[in-house]
Write a protein that holds these residues in place. Structure first.
Motif, PDB file in Angstrom:
ATOM      1  N   SER A 172      -3.469  10.748   8.309  1.00  0.00           N
ATOM      2  CA  SER A 172      -3.177   9.395   8.401  1.00  0.00           C
ATOM      3  C   SER A 172      -2.040   8.929   7.441  1.00  0.00           C
ATOM      4  O   SER A 172      -1.838   8.030   7.213  1.00  0.00           O
ATOM      5  N   SER A 173      -1.767   9.993   6.675  1.00  0.00           N
ATOM      6  CA  SER A 173      -0.710   9.779   5.664  1.00  0.00           C
ATOM      7  C   SER A 173       0.239  10.913   5.560  1.00  0.00           C
ATOM      8  O   SER A 173      -0.131  12.081   5.488  1.00  0.00           O
ATOM      9  N   GLN A 209       0.269   7.364   2.065  1.00  0.00           N
ATOM     10  CA  GLN A 209      -0.044   6.025   2.483  1.00  0.00           C
ATOM     11  C   GLN A 209      -0.789   5.848   3.857  1.00  0.00           C
ATOM     12  O   GLN A 209      -0.448   6.610   4.432  1.00  0.00           O
ATOM     13  N   ALA A 210      -1.775   4.822   3.835  1.00  0.00           N
ATOM     14  CA  ALA A 210      -2.479   4.726   5.225  1.00  0.00           C
ATOM     15  C   ALA A 210      -1.554   4.228   6.229  1.00  0.00           C
ATOM     16  O   ALA A 210      -0.559   3.427   5.712  1.00  0.00           O
ATOM     17  N   VAL A 268      -0.496   1.704   9.220  1.00  0.00           N
ATOM     18  CA  VAL A 268      -1.397   0.443   9.546  1.00  0.00           C
ATOM     19  C   VAL A 268      -0.333   0.019  11.137  1.00  0.00           C
ATOM     20  O   VAL A 268       0.934   0.105  10.805  1.00  0.00           O
ATOM     21  N   PHE A 269      -1.284  -0.348  12.048  1.00  0.00           N
ATOM     22  CA  PHE A 269      -0.657  -0.631  13.209  1.00  0.00           C
ATOM     23  C   PHE A 269       0.437  -1.939  12.925  1.00  0.00           C
ATOM     24  O   PHE A 269      -0.014  -2.985  12.321  1.00  0.00           O
ATOM     25  N   LYS A 270       1.519  -1.817  13.382  1.00  0.00           N
ATOM     26  CA  LYS A 270       2.564  -2.914  13.026  1.00  0.00           C
ATOM     27  C   LYS A 270       3.531  -3.210  14.199  1.00  0.00           C
ATOM     28  O   LYS A 270       3.465  -2.433  15.253  1.00  0.00           O
ATOM     29  N   VAL A 296       0.751   3.779  16.405  1.00  0.00           N
ATOM     30  CA  VAL A 296       0.942   3.168  15.050  1.00  0.00           C
ATOM     31  C   VAL A 296       1.610   1.665  15.168  1.00  0.00           C
ATOM     32  O   VAL A 296       1.767   1.034  14.542  1.00  0.00           O
ATOM     33  N   GLU A 337       4.640 -11.443   8.055  1.00  0.00           N
ATOM     34  CA  GLU A 337       3.319 -10.548   7.453  1.00  0.00           C
ATOM     35  C   GLU A 337       3.999  -9.537   6.490  1.00  0.00           C
ATOM     36  O   GLU A 337       2.793  -9.165   5.556  1.00  0.00           O
ATOM     37  N   GLU A 338       4.985  -9.140   6.510  1.00  0.00           N
ATOM     38  CA  GLU A 338       5.553  -8.076   5.388  1.00  0.00           C
ATOM     39  C   GLU A 338       5.812  -8.579   4.107  1.00  0.00           C
ATOM     40  O   GLU A 338       5.742  -9.545   3.669  1.00  0.00           O
TER      41      GLU A 338
END
Length: 175
Positions: free
Chosen positions: A48-49, A53-54, A56-58, A157, A174-175
């Motif tokens: 996942s990285s 970094q994880a 995140v669905f975006k 993703v 959101e960013e």
């Protein structure tokens, strides 16, 4: 003198012999294994990285997806049917120098539908997302096959939306 039954008349033929029951059980098992529905595959096990970094669905636009081409960013993403997949695990195919590198950081839908790796079939990054309305039935079938391939193999993703759309504006907030 009373009638004596023949040997044939006294023995009833039984189909339920142990050997026949074993063969019937085996046949039923084989039929069951061939006809039963396949269990859904487990979710893909991917790292996942890529840079610690994880993921995140975006929400992505063509412009925000472009840096995920394997050159500008360690991760490689591409979009199919407005779904964005992390194909970093297949960087040899989708990253720089790979046979599918034209699709990295882009909407690959038309190229996959046409089975073409030519850059000319891809929509320019600044242009609206390709509606794919003019695809023929066999091209739609090919595209859906590719979409299933990506869904089964790579991590979803995000989603791809138009520049300036409400979804894109919300994502920017959101960013």
């Amino acid at each position: 003198m009373p009638h004596q039954p023949h040997l044939e008349e006294t023995q009833a033929i039984s189909v339920f012999t142990p050997v026949n029951l074993l063969l019937l059980t085996l046949a039923l098992y084989l039929i069951y294994t061939r006809l039963r529905p396949n269990p859904s595959p487990p979710p893909p096990l991917h790292s996942s990285s890529a840079a610690g970094q994880a993921i995140v669905f975006k929400t992505f636009t063509p412009k925000t997806l472009q840096p995920f081409n394997g050159t500008d960013n360690a991760r490689v993403y591409l979009a199919v049917n407005r779904k964005v997949f992390d194909v970093t695990a297949g960087k040899g195919f989708y990253g720089p120098g790979g046979p599918y590198s034209n699709f990295a950081g882009r909407d690959a839908s038309r190229g996959l539908a046409l089975n073409s790796f030519d850059a000319e079939v891809l929509t320019e990054v600044g242009a609206p997302i390709d509606s794919l309305e003019d695809l023929k039935e066999d091209e739609r079938v090919a595209l859906n096959g590719w979409a299933e391939h990506f869904e089964g193999k790579y991590l979803l993703v995000g989603r791809l939306v138009e520049e300036g759309s409400e979804e894109a504006k919300e994502a920017e907030k959101e960013e």
